[in-house]
Design a protein around this motif. Sequence first.
Motif, PDB file in Angstrom:
ATOM      1  N   ASP A  55      33.851  -5.977  35.877  1.00 45.84           N
ATOM      2  CA  ASP A  55      32.791  -5.078  35.430  1.00 45.84           C
ATOM      3  C   ASP A  55      32.638  -3.988  36.486  1.00 45.84           C
ATOM      4  O   ASP A  55      32.045  -4.209  37.553  1.00 45.84           O
ATOM      5  CB  ASP A  55      31.483  -5.853  35.259  1.00 45.84           C
ATOM      6  CG  ASP A  55      30.418  -5.052  34.529  1.00 45.84           C
ATOM      7  OD1 ASP A  55      30.368  -3.816  34.737  1.00 45.84           O
ATOM      8  OD2 ASP A  55      29.628  -5.648  33.770  1.00 45.84           O
ATOM      9  N   THR A  56      33.206  -2.800  36.196  1.00 42.83           N
ATOM     10  CA  THR A  56      33.259  -1.741  37.209  1.00 42.83           C
ATOM     11  C   THR A  56      31.872  -1.244  37.593  1.00 42.83           C
ATOM     12  O   THR A  56      31.659  -0.817  38.731  1.00 42.83           O
ATOM     13  CB  THR A  56      34.101  -0.573  36.697  1.00 42.83           C
ATOM     14  OG1 THR A  56      33.562  -0.098  35.451  1.00 42.83           O
ATOM     15  CG2 THR A  56      35.553  -1.006  36.490  1.00 42.83           C
ATOM     16  N   ARG A  57      30.892  -1.295  36.664  1.00 42.99           N
ATOM     17  CA  ARG A  57      29.547  -0.818  36.994  1.00 42.99           C
ATOM     18  C   ARG A  57      28.878  -1.755  37.993  1.00 42.99           C
ATOM     19  O   ARG A  57      28.351  -1.324  39.022  1.00 42.99           O
ATOM     20  CB  ARG A  57      28.707  -0.696  35.733  1.00 42.99           C
ATOM     21  CG  ARG A  57      29.151   0.430  34.796  1.00 42.99           C
ATOM     22  CD  ARG A  57      28.316   0.445  33.539  1.00 42.99           C
ATOM     23  NE  ARG A  57      28.465  -0.799  32.781  1.00 42.99           N
ATOM     24  CZ  ARG A  57      27.824  -1.076  31.645  1.00 42.99           C
ATOM     25  NH1 ARG A  57      26.968  -0.213  31.152  1.00 42.99           N
ATOM     26  NH2 ARG A  57      28.029  -2.215  31.013  1.00 42.99           N
TER      27      ARG A  57
ATOM     28  N   SER B 161      30.637  -1.518  41.391  1.00 47.12           N
ATOM     29  CA  SER B 161      30.344  -0.323  42.191  1.00 47.12           C
ATOM     30  C   SER B 161      28.913  -0.294  42.681  1.00 47.12           C
ATOM     31  O   SER B 161      28.625   0.231  43.763  1.00 47.12           O
ATOM     32  CB  SER B 161      30.647   0.940  41.380  1.00 47.12           C
ATOM     33  OG  SER B 161      31.996   0.964  40.953  1.00 47.12           O
ATOM     34  N   ILE B 162      27.973  -0.857  41.884  1.00 48.69           N
ATOM     35  CA  ILE B 162      26.557  -0.787  42.243  1.00 48.69           C
ATOM     36  C   ILE B 162      26.190  -1.831  43.296  1.00 48.69           C
ATOM     37  O   ILE B 162      25.311  -1.611  44.130  1.00 48.69           O
ATOM     38  CB  ILE B 162      25.686  -0.952  40.975  1.00 48.69           C
ATOM     39  CG1 ILE B 162      25.910   0.236  40.027  1.00 48.69           C
ATOM     40  CG2 ILE B 162      24.210  -1.051  41.333  1.00 48.69           C
ATOM     41  CD1 ILE B 162      25.206   0.084  38.706  1.00 48.69           C
TER      42      ILE B 162
END
Length: 846
Positions: A427-429, A432-433
Motif C-alpha cells: 500500500d504505497t499511501r 509513504s505516510i
Amino acid sequence: MNVPATREDLMIVNMGPHHPSMHGVLRLIVTLDGEDVIDCEPILGYLHRGMEKIAENRTIIQYLPYVTRWDYLAYYVHRSNNRKCPEQLGNIQVPKRASYIRVIMLELSRIASHLLWLGPFMADIGAQTPFFYIFRERELVYDLFEAATGMRMMHNYFRIGGVAADLPYGWIDKSINWGLSGPMLRASGIQWDLRKVDRYECYDEFDWEVQWQKEGDSLSRYLVRIGEMVESIKIIQQALEGIPGGPYENLEIRCFDRVRNPELNDFDYRFISKKPSPTFELSKQELYVRVEAPKGELGVFLIGDQNVFPWRWKIRPPGFINLQILPQLLIGEMIIDTPEVQDINSFSRLEYLKEVYGMIWVLVPILTPVLGITIGVLAIVWLEREISAGIQQRIGPEYAGPLGILQALADGTKLLFKENLLPSRGDTRLFSIGPSIAVISILLSYLIIPFGSNLVLSDLNIGVFLWIAISSIAPIGLLMSGYGSNNKYSFLGGLRAAAQSISYEIPLTLCVLSISLRAILEAQSKYGFWGWNLWRQPIGFIVFIISSLAECERLPFDLPEAEEELVAGYQTEYSGIKFGLFYVASYLNLLVSSLFVTVLYLGGWDLSIPYIFVPEFFEINKAGEVFGTTIGIFITLAKTYLFLFIPITTRWTLPRLRMDQLLNLGWKFLLPISLDIHDMFPMVTGFMNYGQQTVRAARYIGQSFMITLSHANRLPVTIQYPYEKLITSERFRGRIHFEFDKCIACEVCVRVCPIDLPVVDWKLETDIRKKQLLNYSIDFGICIFCGNCVEYCPTNCLSMTEEYELSTYDRHELNYNQISLGRLPMSLIDDYTIRTILNSPQITSE
C-alpha cells in the motif's frame, strides 16, 4: 510439530541464508506461533569449495596452505590435524621444542576463536561495546602470530615434523608480559576433550581441567567457552615457562623422498634443499586422525595409495555436525533467541520585494524552531558518535568538518539523494505516510516545552497530556509502515514497536506530577536546587528515564531496531530519505525526552546550584527580557545535553531485552511502581516482590557502567589507514622479492605452490646441460602468500618483503615480472642509508 499451536494462522519466516551463518551455508525455515518457535527446518546451502577433491589432486606440501582456509578462526587446529596424517604414516618423531611451540599456537588459536565467537555473540544480544574490547584483545594474539609466522591469518606455520621457523627472539617474553594467563558436548554434562582422551602433542605434560556444565543451554555453552579460554591461558603459561631447547624441525623426514632417477626437471626430480622434497609418497593404508578444535572434534580420514596424491581425503567438520541439533534447540523458544541466536505573480520590482520580504517574515517563526531542532539532532548524533568512540577506544568521526561535526549532515545528505524504492504489492499511501507521521508527531511535542521563562511556543495547561497524546500517534505510523510494506518481517516489527510503545506510555504518564509544565517549573524554583523533583521523586525519575528510553527504542529497549539482524524490522522495505526518517524520529524523540526530563525533574532554566552563582552573577531575574531568555535557553539546553550522557552511555553499555522481558518490565514492574509512586509503602512492597532480581540487576548494571566509563579516558587503539601506516613484524609476508642472478630455474616454487602460480620460462643449454632463465612472473592477484616458494627455494632467490599495499585499478598490473619483482621494497628505498647508496655518484654514472 513437537509443540502444540495455540492459533490456526501460523507464520512461516525464512531466516537466512545470511543469518545466523554469514556465508550462506545455512538458512532456517521457522514456523511461529506468535513469538514462539514451534518448528524449525534447517536448509543447507550450496557454498562448497571442494576441499576434499582439491586435496586428492595436490601433494601434501601443496595442500597444507589450503587447510588454513577451512576455518579461518582456528587455522592452527586444522593444520595440526592435517600434518598428523603424514607424520603417523611415516612414523615421524616431532622434536620436543616443536611440540611445545605447537601447543602454544594451538591454545592461542583457541583463545582467538572463542574471542571472535564472544564478540558477535554479545553484539547479537545488544552489547555493542564488548565487541570492540574483545577485538582489541584478539589483536594482541594476532600480534604474536605475526611476529612468529609473518601473517596475522592463514599462517602456514606448522610443518611435517615440526614448525616452519623457531620463535623469534623476545617472543616468549612478550607473551609472558602480555599476561596470557566441543563446548556443545561439554555444556551438556559430558566431560570429553580429545586433548585429554588422545593425549596428542604434549598436553599430558600440563596441568589443566576439562570445562563442562550440566544444563546444556546457551548460558552453559557460554560458560564452557569462557572457562576454556582460562584453561588455555594456564596451558600457555606452563608451556612458555617450560619450553625446552633443541631443534624446531625433524630434518630426518627426507626419507619420504621417492627413490627414482627421473628426467631433468621432471615432477619427481629430487633436489638438495634446506627443506625436504615435496614429492614424497603416501603409503598404502587408511588413517583417521582427530584433534579438539574450538568448535568440537575435527577429523580427517585419509587413504594412501603409494602415490604423492592421496586416494581419498574426507573431512569431518565440527561446525557442520553441530548444526543437526539446531531444530531441537529452537523448538519452544522465542524468535528473538534464534540469532543467538523516500508561481508567484510579480506586479513590479518594489511590490515583488515586499512580497518576498513578507513571505520570509512569515516563514521565520516556522523555520527558526525547525532549524534549532535540526541543529540539536545533529549535535546529538555527533555527541553520541564521540562518546561511543571514547568508550570503545576508537577514534570516531574527525574528517567531515572540524572534529567531524558535519559527518551526520553528510550522512543525511547522502540519504536525501538516494533512490526511494516502493514495494510492488504494498500500500504505497500507507508506506509513504508512515515515516512522516512518526516524525511529525514527535515534532509537535516541541510546541509545549518551556525553553525559558519567557519562551514557550504553546503555553497550554494540558501540556503534559498533549505531549503524551501526540506521542501516541507515532506507533500508528510504525504500524502503517509495517502493514504498507506487504512484508511479514515489516509487519511483525511494526507490531512489536507498537506494543513496546504502548507498554511504556502508561508508566511514563503516571510519573508526571502535574499537567502544567510551567506549574512544575515554578514549584521547583521556589526551593532552589534541593527543590528539584529529582530529589523529591527519585523513584519517579528512574521510572521516567526507563520509560523514555523505551519510547525512543534505544538500547536496551531497541527490539524493533534489533530486527536488523534478521532483516530490518518495520524498515525492511525502506530506502533513501524515508529510511533515514525513522532514525530522525528516534533522535528527535531522544531530544524531546531529555528536554522533558530537564523540565520535570532538573528545574528547567533554574540554576540555583549551591556554590554556583550564575543567576546572581548575570542577574537573570533583573536582566532584560531578551538577555534573560537567552540565558534561560542556554541553561535548559546545557542540562539537556548533560543528561544525554546517560542514555548514550546506556546504549553502549547494556545488552538488549528480549520481547517477553521487555513487556514484563513495563507491565509487571514499572506500572505497579508508577501507580504507587506517591505512596511509599506499596512501592516498597513492590520492590520486595522483585527484591532479589532488582538487586542483582542493579549490581550488574553498575559493574557494566564502571567497565565502560573506565575506558572513556584511554587512548584509542585504532589507526586511520591509509593516513597512518601499519607497522609490520620482521617476518611479515608481503610482496615477494626476486633475485634473477640466483635463480637456477629448478621450478621448485611451482611444485610447492598450492595454485601453481609462478611462471618460469627457461631454455636448456645442451652443451653444458644447464638451464638458462628467460622470464619469471608472479600474479599477486591470485597469490595467497603462504610462503612455500620462499621456504623451499634451494638458492634463496625468493624472499618476503614488508610491502603490503598491492592494490591497483587494473588487475593486470598485479602480474609482476622479474623486473618488478626485483625492485627493492618501498620500506628499504625510504631508508636513508639505502637512498644514499642508490644516489651515490658511482651508481649514478653507471
